[in-house]
Design a protein around this motif. Structure first.
Motif, short mmCIF file in Angstrom:
data_model
loop_
_atom_site.label_atom_id
_atom_site.label_comp_id
_atom_site.label_asym_id
_atom_site.label_seq_id
_atom_site.Cartn_x
_atom_site.Cartn_y
_atom_site.Cartn_z
N LEU A 18 13.25 2.99 -7.69
CA LEU A 18 12.40 2.36 -6.67
C LEU A 18 11.07 2.07 -7.34
CD1 LEU A 18 13.18 4.70 -3.62
CD2 LEU A 18 14.29 2.54 -4.23
N GLN A 19 10.78 0.79 -7.57
CA GLN A 19 9.63 0.40 -8.37
C GLN A 19 8.55 -0.22 -7.50
OE1 GLN A 19 11.89 -2.20 -10.94
NE2 GLN A 19 11.94 -0.69 -12.58
N GLY A 20 7.31 0.10 -7.83
CA GLY A 20 6.21 -0.45 -7.05
C GLY A 20 4.87 -0.16 -7.68
N THR A 21 3.85 -0.27 -6.88
CA THR A 21 2.47 -0.02 -7.33
C THR A 21 1.80 0.97 -6.38
OG1 THR A 21 1.66 -1.91 -6.07
CG2 THR A 21 2.26 -2.30 -8.36
N SER A 22 0.75 1.61 -6.87
CA SER A 22 0.02 2.57 -6.05
C SER A 22 -1.47 2.40 -6.30
CB SER A 22 0.46 4.00 -6.38
OG SER A 22 -0.29 4.94 -5.63
N GLN A 23 -2.21 2.23 -5.20
CA GLN A 23 -3.65 2.02 -5.30
C GLN A 23 -4.45 3.05 -4.51
OE1 GLN A 23 -4.69 -0.24 -7.36
NE2 GLN A 23 -2.75 -1.32 -7.69
N ARG A 24 -3.76 3.93 -3.77
CA ARG A 24 -4.49 4.86 -2.90
C ARG A 24 -3.68 6.12 -2.67
NH1 ARG A 24 -1.63 1.26 0.00
NH2 ARG A 24 -0.70 1.89 2.01
N LEU A 25 -4.36 7.15 -2.12
CA LEU A 25 -3.71 8.39 -1.74
C LEU A 25 -3.43 8.40 -0.25
CD1 LEU A 25 -5.76 11.02 -3.80
CD2 LEU A 25 -3.54 10.03 -4.37
N ALA A 26 -2.43 9.16 0.14
CA ALA A 26 -2.09 9.27 1.56
C ALA A 26 -3.20 10.04 2.29
CB ALA A 26 -0.76 9.99 1.73
N PRO A 27 -3.49 9.70 3.55
CA PRO A 27 -4.58 10.39 4.28
C PRO A 27 -4.22 11.82 4.66
CG PRO A 27 -3.45 8.83 5.71
CD PRO A 27 -2.91 8.60 4.34
N ASP A 28 -2.91 12.15 4.73
CA ASP A 28 -2.52 13.48 5.19
C ASP A 28 -2.16 14.44 4.07
OD1 ASP A 28 -0.40 11.87 4.53
OD2 ASP A 28 0.98 12.75 5.99
N ALA A 29 -2.18 13.97 2.81
CA ALA A 29 -1.86 14.84 1.68
C ALA A 29 -2.31 14.15 0.40
CB ALA A 29 -0.36 15.12 1.63
N PRO A 30 -2.66 14.93 -0.64
CA PRO A 30 -3.13 14.32 -1.90
C PRO A 30 -1.97 13.80 -2.73
CG PRO A 30 -3.11 16.70 -2.10
CD PRO A 30 -2.74 16.40 -0.67
N VAL A 31 -1.25 12.83 -2.19
CA VAL A 31 -0.12 12.22 -2.88
C VAL A 31 -0.30 10.71 -2.88
CG1 VAL A 31 1.48 14.09 -2.33
CG2 VAL A 31 1.26 12.16 -0.75
N PRO A 32 0.18 10.03 -3.93
CA PRO A 32 0.01 8.58 -3.98
C PRO A 32 0.89 7.85 -2.96
CG PRO A 32 1.33 9.33 -5.82
CD PRO A 32 0.83 10.56 -5.15
N VAL A 33 0.35 6.77 -2.42
CA VAL A 33 1.12 5.87 -1.56
C VAL A 33 1.64 4.75 -2.44
CG1 VAL A 33 1.05 4.29 0.40
CG2 VAL A 33 -0.26 6.42 0.46
N VAL A 34 2.96 4.57 -2.46
CA VAL A 34 3.59 3.57 -3.32
C VAL A 34 4.06 2.39 -2.48
CG1 VAL A 34 5.46 3.10 -4.94
CG2 VAL A 34 4.32 5.34 -4.96
N ASP A 35 3.59 1.21 -2.83
CA ASP A 35 4.06 -0.02 -2.20
C ASP A 35 5.26 -0.53 -2.99
OD1 ASP A 35 1.98 -0.15 -0.24
OD2 ASP A 35 0.61 -0.78 -1.84
N LEU A 36 6.43 -0.43 -2.39
CA LEU A 36 7.65 -0.77 -3.10
C LEU A 36 7.76 -2.27 -3.32
CD1 LEU A 36 10.34 1.59 -1.54
CD2 LEU A 36 9.18 1.80 -3.74
N ALA A 37 8.18 -2.65 -4.55
CA ALA A 37 8.37 -4.06 -4.89
C ALA A 37 9.82 -4.38 -5.19
CB ALA A 37 7.50 -4.42 -6.10
N ALA A 38 10.58 -3.38 -5.64
CA ALA A 38 11.96 -3.66 -6.02
C ALA A 38 12.77 -2.38 -6.00
CB ALA A 38 12.01 -4.29 -7.42
N GLU A 39 14.06 -2.54 -5.73
CA GLU A 39 15.01 -1.44 -5.84
C GLU A 39 16.07 -1.84 -6.85
OE1 GLU A 39 18.44 0.76 -3.12
OE2 GLU A 39 16.52 0.20 -2.19
N ARG A 40 16.25 -0.99 -7.86
CA ARG A 40 17.12 -1.36 -8.97
C ARG A 40 18.20 -0.30 -9.17
NH1 ARG A 40 15.50 -1.02 -15.29
NH2 ARG A 40 17.30 -2.08 -16.18
N PRO A 41 19.42 -0.54 -8.65
CA PRO A 41 20.52 0.40 -8.91
C PRO A 41 21.21 0.05 -10.23
CG PRO A 41 21.24 -1.27 -7.37
CD PRO A 41 19.81 -1.61 -7.72
#
Length: 464
Positions: A18-41
């Protein structure tokens, strides 16, 4: 050499990126929010090795003997679809449990987390389907890709592998939780960590280095009675032990950026098996394995049906853009590479994250330069360019100008030497039309392939 398919035997998994980009952290936990761009099986484990073997473009059919779940398992259906699309013929073994699926979440080209599910293993230890036994008996080469899920430990299958005639190369890619290779395998290919675990030899003074790998390889070769054991060492290449002779190191070419090495070992073992099937020596087979693994790491697997030399650069371009990088392109004949070319390429590479060279084909060079050119064929010119550390990819085009190629590539920067003027670049308007920029770079005076050829003729007469 014996006629027959290249048969891969082992445990197949389904890998999903699951490929994407991340520019920010989630508001409820210090984890990155990933905007998915592609799914590659893609097929994993022995399935990936089979796909890589099928891409070698030999005349041999690729057959995969592997446990696969029934058709009510959607992941098994996806695997079958992917494998058949890549030209792999699948011979099923019974599977107990569900297909193993490994899902990686990747942001900006770097894995963040992996989630595994499924408990599938080979079902049963007695008997073997007739089609599977026939595939192994009729093989021209066999690769065992063991992922510790029972296939390589099946007693009937092991007996068939031990009975293979000596002219049929057997390559074994082992797993710490799997079965030991059968005696007299032609080549066994553990990675450095696997070799360390499997050998359990005393640590050398320089733990983890070449000395340790050589010690582990020698111990494993003696224990397994293998012709050769190759310890793969990531960016350092692979070290081959064949007996009393000093080990042979096959270095890996540098790979730009931060490469994703997942699957490189499967690619190496598949390419080495293919080379051995065609009569290569162990060192020659390992050289091909290291080369193909490095290309795979740099660009990922290419879809079947496209030329490997063309498909892998497109995946490099896609990855660079996914990571927000700058694609730089330049073009030319590059016939008899000289200091002017090298200077231009080094300057161009510093302008971005990926340098693509658009190379005139032999027919294109003849149309531009006349019947006496090129001096070197396109395959040799591409190989010389690819050997330069500043060049990331080479794409060959047949037309007199690279307009059609640039229409698809759409580089951020199109770079040419300063011996051109803006009016001499018909592709300039096309590049700008896609939002790219055209740049001219200083060119070393007095350097020209045409002058080199003329000088060679004048000094050597008609002799060649």
């Amino acid at each position: 050499m014996r006629a027959g398919p290249l048969v891969v035997v082992g445990d197949t998994l389904l890998d999903v990126d699951l490929q994407g980009t991340s520019q920010r952290l989630a508001p409820d936990a210090p984890v990155p929010v990933v905007d998915l761009a592609a799914e590659r099986p893609r097929p994993g484990g022995a399935g990936l090795a089979a796909v890589q073997a099928a891409r070698l473009r030999t005349s041999r059919e690729t057959v995969l003997v592997t446990p696969l779940a029934d058709t009510d398992d959607p992941d098994a259906l996806k695997l079958l679809e992917l494998l058949e699309a890549q030209g792999v013929r699948v011979v099923r073994l019974p599977l107990s449990g569900r297909t193993v699926r490994k899902t990686r979440l990747i942001a900006h080209g770097r894995p963040l987390v992996r989630v595994d599910r499924g408990d599938g293993r080979l079902h049963g230890r007695t008997g073997l389907p007739d089609a599977a036994a026939a595939a192994v008996r009729g093989a021209g080469a066999v690769l065992v890709s063991d992922y510790g899920r029972g296939t390589a430990a099946h007693p009937v299958l092991r007996a068939l592998l031990e009975e293979l005639p000596g002219e049929v190369p057997l390559v074994w890619d082992p797993h710490p939780r799997g079965a030991e290779p059968v005696p007299r395998a032609r080549l066994v290919t553990p990675n450095r960590e696997e070799a360390r675990t499997l050998a359990a030899t005393a640590r050398t003074a320089r733990s983890g280095g070449y000395a340790q790998a050589a010690t582990d390889a020698a111990a494993l070769r003696a224990r397994w009675r293998a012709t050769g054991v190759s310890v793969t060492m990531g960016e350092h290449g692979a070290l081959l032990c064949t007996g009393d002779q000093p080990p042979v190191l096959v270095p890996a070419p540098p790979v730009p950026g931060r490469p994703d090495t997942c699957g490189a070992g499967d690619c190496l073992s598949a390419a080495a098996t293919g080379a051995l099937a065609e009569g290569a020596l162990l060192t020659e087979a390992l050289e091909q394995g290291v080369h193909h693994a490095s290309v795979f790491v740099a660009g990922g697997p290419a879809p079947r049906g496209s030329d490997t030399a063309e498909a892998e650069p497109w995946d490099l371009v896609r990855r660079t853009r996914l990571q927000g990088g700058t694609v730089v392109a330049t073009g030319g004949c590059f016939d008899l590479l000289h200091p002017g070319h090298v200077s231009l390429l080094h300057q161009a590479a510093r302008l971005g994250d990926l340098l693509v060279v658009c190379l005139n084909s032999d027919a294109s060079v003849r149309a531009l330069k006349g019947p006496g050119r090129p001096v070197m064929g396109q395959a040799d010119r591409a190989r010389v360019l690819s050997a330069l550390g500043c060049v990331d990819a080479v794409m060959v085009f047949d037309e007199e100008t690279p307009t059609a190629l640039l229409e698809r590539l759409r580089p951020d920067l199109w770079v040419k030497g300063g011996d051109y003027g803006p009016l001499e670049l018909p592709e300039a308007s096309l590049v700008r039309g896609h939002g790219g920029q055209v740049l001219l770079l200083p060119y070393l005076e007095g350097r020209s392939t045409t002058r080199l050829v003329q000088r060679a003729h004048s000094e050597g007469g008609e002799e060649r």
